[in-house]
Design a protein around this motif. Sequence first.
Motif: not given
Ligand code: SF4
Length: 610
Positions: A279, A591, A595-598, A600-601, A609
């Motif tokens: 990701r 996502c 966005c599932e706030a994984c 990555v951001i 993203c």
């Molecule tokens: S931060 Fe990006 S990769 Fe992660 S859940 Fe949100 S949109 Fe998806």
Amino acid sequence: MINQKQLERILPKVEKPARYTGGEINSVVKQEAKVRLAFAFPDLYEIAMSHMGGHILYQLINEEEGLACERVFSPWTDMEAIMRKEGMPLFSLETKRTLKEFDFVGFTLQYEMSFTNILNMLDLGGLEVRREDRLESDPLVIAGGPCVYNPEPLADFIDLFVVGDGEDITLEIMRRYEKGNFSSKKEFLQSLLSLEGIYVPEFYEVDYKEDGTIQSRRALVAEAPLVVQRTILKNLDEVYFPEKMIVPFIDTVHDRVMLELFRGCTRGCRFCQAGMIYRPVRERKKDTLVQLAEKLEASTGYEELSLSSLSSSDYTEIEPLINELTEKFAEKRVSLSLPSMRLDTFPKELLKKMQEVRKSGLTFAPEAGSQRLRDVINKGITEDDVIKTTEELFQMGWSTVKLYFMIGLPTETEEDVMGIKDLSYQVKEKFFQIPREERKGNLRINVSAACFVPKPFTPFQWFGQPTMDEFKEKQVMLKKSIRDPKVSFSTHDAATSYIEAVIAKGDRRMGKAIETAWRNGCVFDGWGQFFKLNNWLTAFEEVGLDPVFYANRTRDFDEILPWDFLRVGVTKEFLWREYQRALNETITPDCRNNCEACGVIETYGKGVCQ
Ligand code: SF4
């Protein structure tokens, strides 16, 4: 360099000499170069040449002034036996240099079951396998690829791991080496520690608790970061992609030109390591891809172009891209393939168009037999999707279907296992519901059920794999129940998947077991005919490691996992949340829409993203 005459004498005695000659179209021989890297793939030529990442790095480095990249692969057993007998060290395909004559030997780690081949290649190349035993004059051994997301099992053997997108960082390492501002290898390695994505195991120490779990990790030099962040290339459209690829003289596993559409995936399948570690999604633009496709076709003459990614049908401009490519290539009879497309969402007319040149079988990956378990793994495919899509495609003239499943997934019951049979039989019924005079071809359904291996940086990283006996019970259950001349059933070897899980979840102590297994005769462990379970079990015993502790034990959130020191984007908290949702049979939507706030951001900044 090895003796060319000796090689010429040996080659007629081995199977497929073209594995060792080099000289293919688009291969590059650079006699003069300041820094040389041997791109090492720890498997056979036919597998290595099907790996897209290798083609990218090879051409990228060779286009640079003063730098050279050559290929070194595992020789097949017949060739190795002769090489060892005649004292011929492992050599590169381009200039026939031995490993010792390179500045870097760079392994790509694609599969845990090829780890013993790494040791075997180093040894065959005249290098000590353990990094601490190698000389100052020996090359630096580096590694990248998906298995570096738990680098610890190889920490005894590799000098430097590259975690993340390899293009820029590899050039940076080679350019810094070229400058030569260092007096020892150690000093050079130390100078790289400030770069993102660099992990040098010799600068860390790990302590263990009495129960065998990790107590703590310590950095041994001030420059060594306690958290190593994966390096990413944010704008893939601007990232190098080769306009030519080597065309082998012999058939390889993927005998076609490969084009990378995008990196990353937003689907969030909970068993899939690639879907988590790569990701965010980063796409190449359609026009860039069309231009590259034309150049690649012209430079290779291939008749098949593979549009590659983790889920190719999710590419934003997939329809216009395929329309444009099919129009451009129709006359030349170049066919397109999307090896990882989701048939349920893919427009059927587009599929028909793509297959006008060459029709291939259909592949579906429901992964689990029941809807309940598909929700647990967040697969996002319903029974209806599979049935309706196959029905439609049967009506359009297809008659061969592959169905991929896994057994041993978290929370799996007997009912879920039998669901594999039920779904396969339902697909069969759909074919025979078509009036006899309208059916085309002979139905063939190939069902395969792999043994699930929980991997680092997935929501299932805490899950203990079922035992070999449990796997075998499930396999027997299915074999007994799938009895239909139209449906064939195959499984993966439970023992191989068990050892894969042990290594994948291993810590630093695993290195001793890998070395002992190799010294006990283990090589090509991913090849059924060579895999020796007993040699592995003896190796674990000899070094005092319990494989059950690594493969079958379910972990707690608080346990320090061997790979926790890597920051890859997705956070441990997100993965744990997903694990709990799995246990509650709750799905998490794609996502791309929400966005599932994984993590990555937070790691790579706003706007990463798409
Ligand atoms: S931060 Fe990006 S990769 Fe992660 S859940 Fe949100 S949109 Fe998806």
